[in-house]
Design a protein around this motif. Structure first.
Motif, mmCIF file in Angstrom:
data_model
loop_
_atom_site.group_PDB
_atom_site.id
_atom_site.type_symbol
_atom_site.label_atom_id
_atom_site.label_comp_id
_atom_site.label_asym_id
_atom_site.label_seq_id
_atom_site.Cartn_x
_atom_site.Cartn_y
_atom_site.Cartn_z
ATOM 1 N N VAL A 120 -30.439 2.067 85.563
ATOM 2 C CA VAL A 120 -31.638 1.841 85.810
ATOM 3 C C VAL A 120 -32.844 2.805 85.182
ATOM 4 O O VAL A 120 -33.701 2.210 84.681
ATOM 5 N N LEU A 121 -32.344 3.895 85.209
ATOM 6 C CA LEU A 121 -33.467 5.019 84.618
ATOM 7 C C LEU A 121 -33.617 4.741 82.991
ATOM 8 O O LEU A 121 -34.611 4.653 82.543
ATOM 9 N N LEU A 122 -32.289 4.432 82.456
ATOM 10 C CA LEU A 122 -32.432 4.525 81.012
ATOM 11 C C LEU A 122 -33.081 3.296 80.613
ATOM 12 O O LEU A 122 -33.951 3.379 79.755
ATOM 13 N N ASP A 123 -32.870 2.005 81.469
ATOM 14 C CA ASP A 123 -33.672 0.898 81.080
ATOM 15 C C ASP A 123 -35.321 1.049 81.280
ATOM 16 O O ASP A 123 -36.009 0.539 80.408
ATOM 17 N N THR A 124 -35.476 1.659 82.500
ATOM 18 C CA THR A 124 -36.910 1.737 82.696
ATOM 19 C C THR A 124 -37.581 2.581 81.808
ATOM 20 O O THR A 124 -38.607 2.404 80.974
ATOM 21 N N LEU A 125 -36.848 3.896 81.086
ATOM 22 C CA LEU A 125 -37.568 4.536 80.242
ATOM 23 C C LEU A 125 -37.843 3.869 78.777
ATOM 24 O O LEU A 125 -38.648 3.797 78.196
ATOM 25 N N VAL A 126 -36.750 2.923 78.384
ATOM 26 C CA VAL A 126 -36.812 2.213 77.170
ATOM 27 C C VAL A 126 -38.133 1.405 77.430
ATOM 28 O O VAL A 126 -38.743 1.131 76.273
ATOM 29 N N ALA A 127 -38.081 0.577 78.416
ATOM 30 C CA ALA A 127 -39.387 -0.310 78.545
ATOM 31 C C ALA A 127 -40.438 0.288 78.430
ATOM 32 O O ALA A 127 -41.444 -0.037 77.753
ATOM 33 N N MET A 128 -40.783 1.400 79.416
ATOM 34 C CA MET A 128 -41.964 2.059 78.968
ATOM 35 C C MET A 128 -42.171 2.648 77.795
ATOM 36 O O MET A 128 -43.335 2.485 77.117
ATOM 37 N N LEU A 129 -41.189 3.340 76.938
ATOM 38 C CA LEU A 129 -41.500 3.590 75.559
ATOM 39 C C LEU A 129 -42.235 2.392 74.594
ATOM 40 O O LEU A 129 -43.004 2.577 73.901
ATOM 41 N N ALA A 130 -41.346 1.413 74.807
ATOM 42 C CA ALA A 130 -41.726 0.127 74.163
ATOM 43 C C ALA A 130 -43.003 -0.251 74.474
ATOM 44 O O ALA A 130 -43.769 -0.710 73.490
ATOM 45 N N GLY A 131 -43.313 -0.239 75.606
ATOM 46 C CA GLY A 131 -44.841 -0.521 76.078
ATOM 47 C C GLY A 131 -45.981 0.224 75.196
ATOM 48 O O GLY A 131 -46.965 -0.069 75.008
ATOM 49 N N LEU A 132 -45.509 1.700 75.570
ATOM 50 C CA LEU A 132 -46.322 2.601 74.700
ATOM 51 C C LEU A 132 -46.317 2.557 73.388
ATOM 52 O O LEU A 132 -47.234 3.560 72.727
ATOM 53 N N LEU A 133 -45.490 2.049 72.828
ATOM 54 C CA LEU A 133 -45.219 1.673 71.403
ATOM 55 C C LEU A 133 -46.402 0.424 70.985
ATOM 56 O O LEU A 133 -47.251 0.583 70.292
ATOM 57 N N ILE A 134 -46.001 -0.509 71.541
ATOM 58 C CA ILE A 134 -46.354 -1.981 71.179
ATOM 59 C C ILE A 134 -48.036 -1.897 71.592
ATOM 60 O O ILE A 134 -49.010 -2.402 70.836
#
Ligand code: TRP
Length: 443
Positions: free
Chosen positions: A252-266
């Motif tokens: 769950v932590l890995l998944d959330t981290l990747v979503a946050m990164l993608a949000g902060l990218l796009i």
């Protein structure tokens, strides 16, 4: 028939994280957040992931490990009566999701080729818009890419759990993470990106309404691979020695981290490019990313690496959507993996045809106000996944109950006091929350 098992603890975590991390994080999350008020959406999303997403991941895994079955079989063995129907709806939902997942993954493969050809280098926002529209608007090309993607997924699943899914995930997930970090670091420092960061991170709850709440819940479930028995199936391959709670937390932590990164990218990249968040719809990621590549030294190569890794991330997820279908065909209908996988892939591809065309010649077809893609997306995200999660919570929390708590630990050893809190969430917080949100979404 003896059941397959994961090779190691790390192998399971990588396969489950591989399932969770996919197009949902990098393609879907940014445009959902962009279209639903940015920070308002993010806050709800995080609240749902931590408030009951984690508990439901544990619930699906324990249901799978206790029963050792596919979704239909798991509900039959553990609950009986009409409950297998819930598993059946889950398997059907996997087919429906795959029918649009493979289309979007097909776009990713197409963009990998564009990146190799140099078609993404130094392009203006206008050319990127037409590049995307040209691809998704054509009849045959996107379907060929989707079929190629589906064929690879089918081959991996045919090979079985350990050697196929597990090995690929272990290798590619860390690579994707590294490339994502580099790109995000560049995106947030682009001129004009600050407004995008504020849009996503500065708490502003004014955009919260029933639709936002229901969209955020659907996104949380979609991203965590919840609600259709995918994790039940993955749980059925877990060894008795695995510590379900600890492993689920990592996923769950890995998944959330990747979503946050993608949000902060796009999203900051959209602001930097002068785009309105939410205007890009399902094409957002594809229209915005090339601007970030262009701003990076060696952008041409980073573009290639990024779309290659995104394709791989989509593969480890699509495989986890195929697996419950294949496990169901195998356990319940005695159809061997080698035949079940192509059969399932073919069924999804048939449905992928109208989905793909709904971005082109059938763009104007409307069913209940939705495009064909929009309808499938709505039915699965906003209805089927919350429904499946609700039913899982009831079965695990109330029908299995304390026996599930006892089954969480390694080799039946007792786990910490958190297990009681977990049971409380599964029994009360999750069902009440989901029902309330389902109602909000419908009114
Ligand atoms: N979680 C994946 C993503 O974010 C998609 C996915 C894989 C999924 N397996 C699932 C969604 C099971 C719902 C249920 O891309």
């Amino acid at each position: 028939m003896r059941r397959d098992h994961w090779g190691s603890r790390l192998g399971f975590i990588m396969a489950a994280a591989g399932s969770a991390v996919g197009l949902g994080n990098i393609w879907k999350f940014p445009y959902m957040a962009g279209g639903h008020g940015g920070s308002a959406f993010l806050i709800l999303y995080l609240a749902f992931v931590l408030g009951f997403g984690l508990a439901l991941v544990i619930a699906e895994l324990v249901l799978g490990r206790m029963s050792g079955r596919n979704p239909v079989g798991a509900f039959r063995v553990m609950a009986g009566g009409a409950w297998p129907l819930v598993g059946g709806i889950g398997v059907l939902t996997a087919v429906l999701i795959l029918s649009f997942y493979c289309v979007v993954a097909g776009w990713t493969i197409a963009y990998l080729f564009y990146a190799i050809e140099g078609a993404l280098d130094a392009t203006s926002a206008g050319t990127l818009e037409s590049l995307f529209n040209q691809l998704t608007g054509s009849g045959l090309a996107p379907l060929c890419y989707a079929a190629a993607f589906m064929a690879i997924s089918v081959v991996i699943v045919s090979r079985g759990v350990g050697s196929g899914i597990e090995r690929a995930s272990k290798l590619f997930m860390p690579l994707l993470f590294v490339v994502l970090v580099v790109m995000t670091a560049r995106a947030v420092t682009l001129p004009g990106a600050g407004a995008g960061i504020a849009f996503l991170l500065k708490p502003d709850l004014s955009a919260i309404d029933g639709e936002t709440v229901s969209a955020a819940l659907g996104q949380a479930f979609f991203s965590l691979s919840l609600g259709l028995g995918g994790l039940v199936t993955y749980g059925s391959y877990m060894r008795a020695s695995a510590h379900i709670g600890r492993d689920a937390l990592a996923v769950v932590l890995l998944d959330t981290l990747v979503a946050m990164l993608a949000g902060l990218l796009i999203i900051p990249a959209m602001f930097a490019a002068g785009m309105t968040p939410g205007a890009g719809g399902a094409g957002t990621t594809f229209k915005v990313l090339p601007a970030v590549f262009a701003a990076l030294p060696g952008g041409h190569w980073i573009a290639i690496g990024f779309f290659a890794l995104l394709t791989l991330a989509a593969l480890t997820s699509s495989v986890s959507l195929l697996e419950p279908i294949v496990a169901w065909l195998g356990d319940e209908h005695d159809i061997a993996r080698g035949r079940a996988a192509p059969l399932a892939g073919l069924a999804c591809m048939v449905l992928a045809v109208p989905v793909s065309l709904s971005f082109g010649v059938w763009e104007h077809v409307r069913i209940m106000g939705y495009s064909i893609f929009g309808l499938l997306d709505f039915l699965t995200n906003n209805l089927s996944l919350p429904f499946g999660s609700l039913m899982t919570a009831i079965v695990v929390g109330w029908i299995i109950g304390p026996r599930a708590v006892a089954a969480l630990g390694p080799d039946g050893r007792p786990v910490g006091a958190w297990a009681q809190a977990w049971l409380f969430v599964v029994r009360f917080v999750a069902p009440i929350g989901i029902v309330w949100i389902l109602i909000q979404g419908l009114v």
